[in-house]
Design a protein around this motif. Structure first.
Motif, PDB file in Angstrom:
ATOM      1  N   ALA A  16      11.396  36.145  43.397  1.00 55.80           N
ATOM      2  CA  ALA A  16      11.859  34.932  44.085  1.00 55.80           C
ATOM      3  C   ALA A  16      11.130  33.710  43.533  1.00 55.80           C
ATOM      4  CB  ALA A  16      11.621  35.062  45.583  1.00 55.80           C
ATOM      5  N   SER A  26      14.624  35.735  55.743  1.00 59.02           N
ATOM      6  CA  SER A  26      14.409  36.777  54.744  1.00 59.02           C
ATOM      7  C   SER A  26      14.801  38.148  55.305  1.00 59.02           C
ATOM      8  CB  SER A  26      12.948  36.793  54.303  1.00 59.02           C
ATOM      9  OG  SER A  26      12.107  36.946  55.424  1.00 59.02           O
ATOM     10  N   ASN A 296       4.497  41.459  52.199  1.00 60.43           N
ATOM     11  CA  ASN A 296       5.550  41.210  51.223  1.00 60.43           C
ATOM     12  C   ASN A 296       5.579  42.342  50.205  1.00 60.43           C
ATOM     13  OD1 ASN A 296       6.037  38.813  52.545  1.00 60.43           O
ATOM     14  ND2 ASN A 296       5.984  37.540  50.720  1.00 60.43           N
ATOM     15  N   TYR A 329      16.438  43.287  46.925  1.00 63.34           N
ATOM     16  CA  TYR A 329      15.500  42.486  47.700  1.00 63.34           C
ATOM     17  C   TYR A 329      14.852  41.446  46.793  1.00 63.34           C
ATOM     18  CZ  TYR A 329      15.385  45.251  52.059  1.00 63.34           C
ATOM     19  OH  TYR A 329      15.697  45.843  53.268  1.00 63.34           O
ATOM     20  N   ARG A 330      14.314  40.382  47.402  1.00 60.29           N
ATOM     21  CA  ARG A 330      13.578  39.354  46.671  1.00 60.29           C
ATOM     22  C   ARG A 330      12.091  39.697  46.742  1.00 60.29           C
ATOM     23  NH1 ARG A 330      13.599  34.578  48.925  1.00 60.29           N
ATOM     24  NH2 ARG A 330      14.098  33.192  47.199  1.00 60.29           N
ATOM     25  N   PHE A 331      11.397  39.607  45.609  1.00 63.66           N
ATOM     26  CA  PHE A 331      10.027  40.094  45.506  1.00 63.66           C
ATOM     27  C   PHE A 331       8.992  38.970  45.447  1.00 63.66           C
ATOM     28  CE2 PHE A 331      12.130  43.978  44.878  1.00 63.66           C
ATOM     29  CZ  PHE A 331      11.220  45.018  44.886  1.00 63.66           C
ATOM     30  N   GLY A 335       9.426  35.995  48.487  1.00 64.49           N
ATOM     31  CA  GLY A 335      10.423  37.045  48.639  1.00 64.49           C
ATOM     32  C   GLY A 335      10.539  37.577  50.056  1.00 64.49           C
ATOM     33  N   ASP A 336      11.148  38.748  50.150  1.00 61.00           N
ATOM     34  CA  ASP A 336      11.402  39.399  51.437  1.00 61.00           C
ATOM     35  C   ASP A 336      10.157  40.139  51.934  1.00 61.00           C
ATOM     36  OD1 ASP A 336      14.134  38.578  51.667  1.00 61.00           O
ATOM     37  OD2 ASP A 336      14.658  40.045  50.125  1.00 61.00           O
TER      38      ASP A 336
END
Length: 341
Positions: A16, A26, A296, A329-331, A335-336
Motif C-alpha cells: 500500500a 481497511s 498489520n 490484501y494491502r500490505f 495496508g490492511d
C-alpha cells in the motif's frame, strides 16, 4: 531457526502506497492462533470480536516530522537530516545523506534560516551527534520544516502528515508510526468503550531499527535495536485486573506487545516502569501478558513477522499471509490489518 523460514512471496503492487480515505475502511483478516483458521472481515468488525472486560492496549507515541532538508552553510550543498533520538537539550542523533559532507564543526541551515545545526561528533555506524539552534519551540519549527519519515517501501509523497499518526498520538518521539493503530477512528474507539472494553495506553518510541533487515542466517544471532518505553501505573493495573478476571489483554501492534512482554518478562503482576527494551520475540518464546494481537501485515524475514509467528505459529502465519496475497490484501504500513485471536 533460519531467517529464510519467514520468507513469503509478495507482489510489489500489494504494498500500500497511500492511506485509505477512511481509516477504518481497511480489511481485517482474523486468524485463530490455535487452529490456523482464517476469516475475512472489515476493520469495523473489530467491535464484535472484542468482549466486555477485555483490555485493549494502545501505543500513544507521536511520530516526529523528523526528515529535514537543508544546505551546508559554506558550500550550499544540499543534505538530508533524519532525526533518530534526542540525546540532550537540542542535541540529537541523526542519520545524514550524504554523510561525507558532515564532519564535526560543519554547519547547516534549514528553511529560511529559522533552524540551524552544527555537527558535534561522528558516532558508530556513521550517525552524527547534532546541536540545533532556533527561535521559538523546537517541535513547532520541526512541524513547519520537517516531513514524515515514511518507510522506504512507500515511494509516494504523503499529502497529509496526520495520516501517518494515530488519532490518539500524544507523546512525540517516534521515527516511525505504530501502524496497527492507524485503523482506529475516535468513533470506533467510542463503540469499543461502549461495549465494556477497557482501553489502556503505554508509550514506545518507535525507531528506524524496526525496518532493519535480519542479516543473520540463524535468527537467534540477530541483535535487536533498543527503544524507549513508558508503562504507566494505570495501564499496569488494568492489565493485572484483566488477567486476574480471566479476560483477554489485546495488544494493538507489535510495539505495544514489546512493552508488555518486557514488563512481564518475569511474570505478573506488572508494575509501572520506564526504560529501554531490546526484546526480540520469535517462535519458542512464551507470552506472559498478551492473549491476542491486532497488527498489520509485515515484511518477509522481518523481526515483526517473527513476533507474530511466535504468537500464532509460523505455519499458521505463513498460510494466512499466502491467503492474504491470494485475496489481494494491502500490505505494510498503510495496508490492511490482522486480528490474531
Amino acid at each position: 531457526m533460519k531467517t529464510s523460514d519467514f520468507y513469503y512471496e509478495l507482489p510489489k503492487e500489494l504494498i500500500a502506497q497511500t492511506p485509505l480515505k477512511d481509516r477504518s475502511a481497511s480489511r481485517l483478516m482474523v486468524l485463530d492462533k490455535e487452529s490456523g483458521a482464517v476469516e475475512h472481515k472489515h476493520f469495523t468488525d473489530i467491535v464484535d470480536l472484542l468482549n466486555e472486560g477485555d483490555a485493549l492496549i494502545l501505543n500513544d507515541t507521536k511520530v516526529l516530522p523528523a526528515r529535514l532538508y537543508g544546505v551546508k552553510e559554506d558550500t550550499g550543498g544540499t543534505i538530508e537530516f533524519l532525526l533518530l533520538h534526542r540525546k540532550g537539550i537540542d542535541v540529537w542523533e541523526v542519520i545524514l545523506r550524504p554523510g561525507r559532507r558532515a564532519k564535526p564543526g560543519a554547519r547547516f541551515v534549514f528553511g529560511n534560516g529559522e533552524l540551524k545545526a552544527e555537527i558535534l561528533e561522528t558516532l558508530n555506524e556513521g550517525n552524527r551527534l547534532v546541536k540545533f539552534t532556533y527561535d521559538g519551540v523546537f517541535e513547532e519549527v520541526l512541524d513547519r520544516l520537517g516531513e514524515m519519515p515514511v518507510p522506504p517501501y512507500i515511494t509516494e509523497k504523503l499529502r497529509d502528515k496526520n495520516r501517518y499518526q494515530t488519532v490518539y498520538a500524544k507523546h512525540p518521539g517516534s521515527a516511525a508510526a505504530p501502524t496497527a493503530g492507524l485503523h482506529f477512528t475516535p468513533e470506533l474507539l467510542e463503540k469499543i468503550k461502549d461495549k465494556g472494553v477497557n482501553i489502556g495506553f503505554l508509550t514506545l518510541h518507535v525507531g528506524l531499527g524496526t525496518f532493519r533487515p535480519v542479516k543473520a542466517e540463524d535468527i537467534s544471532e540477530h541483535k535487536m535495536h533498543s527503544e524507549f518505553y513508558i508503562l504507566p501505573q494505570g495501564t499496569a493495573e488494568l492489565v493485572n485486573k484483566t488477567k486476574a478476571a480471566g479476560k483477554r489483554v489485546i495488544s494493538v501492534g507489535t510495539t505495544a506487545t514489546r512493552v508488555l512482554e518486557t514488563a512481564g518478562a518475569d511474570g505478573l503482576p506488572l508494575k509501572e516502569q520506564t526504560g529501554w527494551t531490546n526484546i526480540f520475540i520469535y517462535p519458542g518464546r512464551k507470552f506472559n501478558v498478551i492473549d491476542a494481537l491486532i497488527t498489520n501485515f509485515h515484511l518477509p524475514e522481518s523481526t515483526l513477522i517473527m513476533l507474530v509467528s511466535a504468537l500464532a505459529g509460523r505455519e499458521n502465519v505463513l498460510n494466512a499471509y499466502n491467503e492474504a496475497v491470494k485475496e489481494r490484501y494491502r500490505f505494510f504500513s498503510f495496508g490492511d490489518a490482522m486480528f490474531i485471536k
